[in-house]
Write a protein that holds these residues in place. Structure first.
Motif, PDB file in Angstrom:
ATOM      1  N   ALA A  65       0.836  -1.207   0.000  1.00 33.03           N
ATOM      2  CA  ALA A  65       0.000   0.000   0.000  1.00 33.03           C
ATOM      3  C   ALA A  65       0.871   1.257   0.000  1.00 33.03           C
ATOM      4  CB  ALA A  65      -0.946  -0.006   1.195  1.00 33.03           C
ATOM      5  N   GLU A  66       1.937   1.254   0.778  1.00 31.64           N
ATOM      6  CA  GLU A  66       2.865   2.395   0.814  1.00 31.64           C
ATOM      7  C   GLU A  66       3.522   2.604  -0.549  1.00 31.64           C
ATOM      8  OE1 GLU A  66       5.831   1.872   3.854  1.00 31.64           O
ATOM      9  OE2 GLU A  66       4.328   1.551   5.411  1.00 31.64           O
ATOM     10  N   ILE A  67       4.018   1.527  -1.137  1.00 28.52           N
ATOM     11  CA  ILE A  67       4.689   1.609  -2.435  1.00 28.52           C
ATOM     12  C   ILE A  67       3.710   2.056  -3.514  1.00 28.52           C
ATOM     13  CG2 ILE A  67       5.828   0.242  -4.238  1.00 28.52           C
ATOM     14  CD1 ILE A  67       6.986  -1.471  -1.869  1.00 28.52           C
ATOM     15  N   ARG A  68       2.510   1.489  -3.479  1.00 28.90           N
ATOM     16  CA  ARG A  68       1.478   1.840  -4.470  1.00 28.90           C
ATOM     17  C   ARG A  68       1.163   3.330  -4.417  1.00 28.90           C
ATOM     18  NH1 ARG A  68      -3.860   2.593  -4.129  1.00 28.90           N
ATOM     19  NH2 ARG A  68      -5.100   2.176  -5.983  1.00 28.90           N
ATOM     20  N   GLU A  69       0.949   3.866  -3.221  1.00 26.76           N
ATOM     21  CA  GLU A  69       0.615   5.285  -3.080  1.00 26.76           C
ATOM     22  C   GLU A  69       1.769   6.171  -3.529  1.00 26.76           C
ATOM     23  OE1 GLU A  69      -2.403   6.555  -2.593  1.00 26.76           O
ATOM     24  OE2 GLU A  69      -2.978   4.435  -2.635  1.00 26.76           O
ATOM     25  N   TYR A  70       2.992   5.765  -3.230  1.00 25.22           N
ATOM     26  CA  TYR A  70       4.169   6.518  -3.656  1.00 25.22           C
ATOM     27  C   TYR A  70       4.229   6.584  -5.182  1.00 25.22           C
ATOM     28  CZ  TYR A  70       9.024   7.623  -4.673  1.00 25.22           C
ATOM     29  OH  TYR A  70      10.167   8.182  -5.196  1.00 25.22           O
ATOM     30  N   ILE A  71       4.032   5.444  -5.852  1.00 24.00           N
ATOM     31  CA  ILE A  71       4.099   5.372  -7.316  1.00 24.00           C
ATOM     32  C   ILE A  71       2.969   6.184  -7.956  1.00 24.00           C
ATOM     33  CG2 ILE A  71       3.875   3.800  -9.300  1.00 24.00           C
ATOM     34  CD1 ILE A  71       6.583   3.626  -7.836  1.00 24.00           C
ATOM     35  N   ILE A  72       1.763   6.077  -7.401  1.00 24.88           N
ATOM     36  CA  ILE A  72       0.627   6.846  -7.931  1.00 24.88           C
ATOM     37  C   ILE A  72       0.917   8.342  -7.852  1.00 24.88           C
ATOM     38  CG2 ILE A  72      -1.757   7.540  -7.432  1.00 24.88           C
ATOM     39  CD1 ILE A  72      -2.341   4.578  -6.846  1.00 24.88           C
ATOM     40  N   THR A  73       1.461   8.787  -6.722  1.00 26.62           N
ATOM     41  CA  THR A  73       1.770  10.205  -6.542  1.00 26.62           C
ATOM     42  C   THR A  73       2.925  10.646  -7.439  1.00 26.62           C
ATOM     43  OG1 THR A  73       1.010  10.108  -4.252  1.00 26.62           O
ATOM     44  CG2 THR A  73       2.441  11.954  -4.843  1.00 26.62           C
ATOM     45  N   LYS A  74       3.999   9.879  -7.443  1.00 25.43           N
ATOM     46  CA  LYS A  74       5.195  10.255  -8.206  1.00 25.43           C
ATOM     47  C   LYS A  74       4.910  10.357  -9.702  1.00 25.43           C
ATOM     48  CE  LYS A  74       9.957   9.096  -9.166  1.00 25.43           C
ATOM     49  NZ  LYS A  74      11.124   8.341  -8.833  1.00 25.43           N
ATOM     50  N   TYR A  75       4.147   9.425 -10.239  1.00 24.92           N
ATOM     51  CA  TYR A  75       3.906   9.400 -11.676  1.00 24.92           C
ATOM     52  C   TYR A  75       2.514   9.902 -12.071  1.00 24.92           C
ATOM     53  CZ  TYR A  75       8.254   6.872 -11.738  1.00 24.92           C
ATOM     54  OH  TYR A  75       9.569   6.520 -11.566  1.00 24.92           O
ATOM     55  N   GLN A  76       1.800  10.488 -11.119  1.00 24.16           N
ATOM     56  CA  GLN A  76       0.474  11.074 -11.346  1.00 24.16           C
ATOM     57  C   GLN A  76      -0.462  10.092 -12.046  1.00 24.16           C
ATOM     58  OE1 GLN A  76       1.224  14.782 -13.378  1.00 24.16           O
ATOM     59  NE2 GLN A  76       2.309  15.633 -11.636  1.00 24.16           N
ATOM     60  N   LEU A  77      -0.515   8.872 -11.511  1.00 21.06           N
ATOM     61  CA  LEU A  77      -1.393   7.841 -12.061  1.00 21.06           C
ATOM     62  C   LEU A  77      -2.792   8.008 -11.494  1.00 21.06           C
ATOM     63  CD1 LEU A  77       0.949   4.740 -11.655  1.00 21.06           C
ATOM     64  CD2 LEU A  77       0.682   6.209 -13.662  1.00 21.06           C
ATOM     65  N   SER A  78      -3.781   7.549 -12.224  1.00 16.75           N
ATOM     66  CA  SER A  78      -5.150   7.609 -11.710  1.00 16.75           C
ATOM     67  C   SER A  78      -5.465   6.387 -10.858  1.00 16.75           C
ATOM     68  CB  SER A  78      -6.158   7.745 -12.855  1.00 16.75           C
ATOM     69  OG  SER A  78      -6.004   6.691 -13.764  1.00 16.75           O
ATOM     70  N   CYS A  79      -4.750   5.273 -11.086  1.00 17.59           N
ATOM     71  CA  CYS A  79      -4.950   4.085 -10.268  1.00 17.59           C
ATOM     72  C   CYS A  79      -3.829   3.080 -10.527  1.00 17.59           C
ATOM     73  CB  CYS A  79      -6.313   3.442 -10.525  1.00 17.59           C
ATOM     74  SG  CYS A  79      -6.545   2.908 -12.224  1.00 17.59           S
ATOM     75  N   ALA A  80      -3.744   2.104  -9.660  1.00 14.54           N
ATOM     76  CA  ALA A  80      -2.787   1.006  -9.822  1.00 14.54           C
ATOM     77  C   ALA A  80      -3.360  -0.192  -9.071  1.00 14.54           C
ATOM     78  CB  ALA A  80      -1.426   1.379  -9.257  1.00 14.54           C
ATOM     79  N   HIS A  81      -3.343  -1.330  -9.723  1.00 11.34           N
ATOM     80  CA  HIS A  81      -3.887  -2.551  -9.131  1.00 11.34           C
ATOM     81  C   HIS A  81      -2.775  -3.588  -9.002  1.00 11.34           C
ATOM     82  CE1 HIS A  81      -7.971  -1.060  -9.624  1.00 11.34           C
ATOM     83  NE2 HIS A  81      -7.511  -0.534 -10.755  1.00 11.34           N
ATOM     84  N   ILE A  82      -2.749  -4.252  -7.870  1.00 12.07           N
ATOM     85  CA  ILE A  82      -1.729  -5.266  -7.609  1.00 12.07           C
ATOM     86  C   ILE A  82      -2.410  -6.486  -7.008  1.00 12.07           C
ATOM     87  CG2 ILE A  82       0.394  -5.817  -6.351  1.00 12.07           C
ATOM     88  CD1 ILE A  82       0.816  -2.688  -6.207  1.00 12.07           C
ATOM     89  N   TYR A  83      -2.133  -7.649  -7.592  1.00  6.68           N
ATOM     90  CA  TYR A  83      -2.649  -8.917  -7.076  1.00  6.68           C
ATOM     91  C   TYR A  83      -1.501  -9.921  -7.039  1.00  6.68           C
ATOM     92  CZ  TYR A  83      -7.146  -6.885  -8.355  1.00  6.68           C
ATOM     93  OH  TYR A  83      -8.228  -6.059  -8.472  1.00  6.68           O
ATOM     94  N   HIS A  84      -1.462 -10.743  -6.014  1.00  2.57           N
ATOM     95  CA  HIS A  84      -0.431 -11.780  -5.910  1.00  2.57           C
ATOM     96  C   HIS A  84      -1.053 -13.060  -5.370  1.00  2.57           C
ATOM     97  CE1 HIS A  84       3.339 -13.793  -5.272  1.00  2.57           C
ATOM     98  NE2 HIS A  84       3.993 -12.740  -5.734  1.00  2.57           N
ATOM     99  N   SER A  85      -0.601 -14.164  -5.937  1.00  2.00           N
ATOM    100  CA  SER A  85      -1.120 -15.477  -5.541  1.00  2.00           C
ATOM    101  C   SER A  85      -0.538 -15.954  -4.222  1.00  2.00           C
ATOM    102  CB  SER A  85      -0.764 -16.523  -6.605  1.00  2.00           C
ATOM    103  OG  SER A  85      -1.447 -16.267  -7.792  1.00  2.00           O
ATOM    104  N   LEU A  86      -1.318 -16.769  -3.553  1.00  5.13           N
ATOM    105  CA  LEU A  86      -0.859 -17.553  -2.408  1.00  5.13           C
ATOM    106  C   LEU A  86      -1.200 -19.006  -2.701  1.00  5.13           C
ATOM    107  CD1 LEU A  86      -1.993 -15.503   0.717  1.00  5.13           C
ATOM    108  CD2 LEU A  86       0.314 -15.728  -0.206  1.00  5.13           C
ATOM    109  N   GLY A  87      -0.428 -19.899  -2.116  1.00  6.08           N
ATOM    110  CA  GLY A  87      -0.680 -21.318  -2.316  1.00  6.08           C
ATOM    111  C   GLY A  87       0.133 -21.867  -3.473  1.00  6.08           C
ATOM    112  N   GLU A  88      -0.249 -23.043  -3.907  1.00  5.01           N
ATOM    113  CA  GLU A  88       0.479 -23.712  -4.983  1.00  5.01           C
ATOM    114  C   GLU A  88       0.001 -23.217  -6.343  1.00  5.01           C
ATOM    115  OE1 GLU A  88       1.660 -28.071  -5.043  1.00  5.01           O
ATOM    116  OE2 GLU A  88       0.117 -28.012  -6.600  1.00  5.01           O
TER     117      GLU A  88
END
Length: 98
Positions: A65-88
């Motif tokens: 969340a910290e990294i996402r907000e930093y990137i959105i602010t730095k590059y003036q993005l309107s949004c950014a979505h991040i998903y990561h798997s858990l499990g096998e």
């Protein structure tokens, strides 16, 4: 704070649905997508068939969340979505989507 983790592989439909939901946001001029996929590497005459992902979810979600907000602010993005798997996750399956 959003939970970025999904149990199991990331379905290709999630990627398509995420893009489709943004069609109403006409100020967006492009989408940059990075997909991670488990490779079937050869290691010592054995082939990787899957990877088991684990995480300390609370800490990882907070940091992402910290990294996402930093990137959105730095590059003036309107949004950014991040998903990561858990499990096998089997070779050939998607394991993250940014």
């Amino acid at each position: 704070m959003k939970n970025i983790f999904k149990q199991g592989a990331i379905p290709a439909t999630l990627v398509a649905e995420s893009i489709a939901k943004h069609q109403v946001k006409t100020q967006i001029g492009g989408h940059s997508i990075f997909l991670g996929q488990v490779r079937a590497d050869q290691i010592e005459d054995k082939t990787v068939s899957a990877i088991l992902f684990t995480a300390y979810e609370d800490m990882a979600n907070e940091k992402v969340a910290e990294i996402r907000e930093y990137i959105i602010t730095k590059y003036q993005l309107s949004c950014a979505h991040i998903y990561h798997s858990l499990g096998e996750i089997k070779a050939g399956e998607l394991c993250f989507f940014v």
